[in-house]
Motif scaffolding. Structure first.
Motif, PDB file in Angstrom:
ATOM      1  N   MET A   1      -2.735 -38.709  26.799  1.00 31.10           N
ATOM      2  CA  MET A   1      -4.184 -38.403  26.867  1.00 31.10           C
ATOM      3  C   MET A   1      -4.990 -38.811  26.885  1.00 31.10           C
ATOM      4  O   MET A   1      -5.722 -37.916  27.333  1.00 31.10           O
ATOM      5  N   THR A   2      -5.374 -40.011  27.005  1.00 27.46           N
ATOM      6  CA  THR A   2      -6.612 -40.685  27.877  1.00 27.46           C
ATOM      7  C   THR A   2      -6.767 -40.451  29.501  1.00 27.46           C
ATOM      8  O   THR A   2      -7.802 -40.037  29.566  1.00 27.46           O
ATOM      9  N   THR A   6      -9.927 -38.847  31.089  1.00 27.68           N
ATOM     10  CA  THR A   6     -10.778 -39.594  32.653  1.00 27.68           C
ATOM     11  C   THR A   6     -10.540 -38.575  33.515  1.00 27.68           C
ATOM     12  O   THR A   6     -11.495 -38.227  34.948  1.00 27.68           O
ATOM     13  N   TYR A   7      -9.636 -38.415  33.888  1.00 29.29           N
ATOM     14  CA  TYR A   7      -9.213 -37.031  35.063  1.00 29.29           C
ATOM     15  C   TYR A   7     -10.351 -36.083  34.334  1.00 29.29           C
ATOM     16  O   TYR A   7     -11.121 -34.853  35.972  1.00 29.29           O
ATOM     17  N   GLN A  50      -4.891 -31.235  36.562  1.00 31.08           N
ATOM     18  CA  GLN A  50      -4.134 -32.554  36.511  1.00 31.08           C
ATOM     19  C   GLN A  50      -4.304 -32.864  34.139  1.00 31.08           C
ATOM     20  O   GLN A  50      -3.472 -32.715  34.057  1.00 31.08           O
ATOM     21  N   ALA A  51      -5.818 -32.374  34.099  1.00 30.72           N
ATOM     22  CA  ALA A  51      -5.959 -32.066  33.340  1.00 30.72           C
ATOM     23  C   ALA A  51      -5.773 -31.945  31.756  1.00 30.72           C
ATOM     24  O   ALA A  51      -5.226 -31.933  30.743  1.00 30.72           O
TER      25      ALA A  51
END
Length: 106
Positions: A1-2, A6-7, A50-51
């Protein structure tokens, strides 16, 4: 999840880069800024995608757009001398409050 967050943040910052790159490319008539702009676009969309594999689509998209909008407006003020009127600044604060609300709600 983090990693997804970040993405998403990096994707938003790249959105700022390509938005400013659009101006610097002068309608894609300057080769180097044009190429850098397209690369920033591709990287931004890739990281957003990606996120979104993990994050809710509405939240991810809104945060991506919000980072891009706020960053572009602020850098437009700093780099290009765009207006920094009180109403524009209050509007930016409201956008930021909405982004924080989406992050907390998600």
């Amino acid at each position: 999840m983090t990693l997804a967050w970040t993405y998403l943040v990096i994707a938003g910052l790249l959105e700022v880069a390509w938005a400013l790159g659009l101006k610097a490319s002068q309608g894609f008539t300057r080769p180097l800024p044009s190429v850098l702009t397209v690369l920033a676009m591709v990287a931004s969309f890739y990281l957003l995608a990606q996120a979104m594999r993990v994050l809710a689509v509405g939240t991810a998209y809104a945060i991506w757009v919000g980072i891009g909008a706020v960053g572009t407006v602020l850098l437009g003020m700093l780099i290009y001398g765009d207006s920094a009127s009180p109403l524009r600044l209050v509007s930016l604060v409201l956008i930021l409050a909405g982004l924080v609300g989406l992050k907390l709600a998600g």
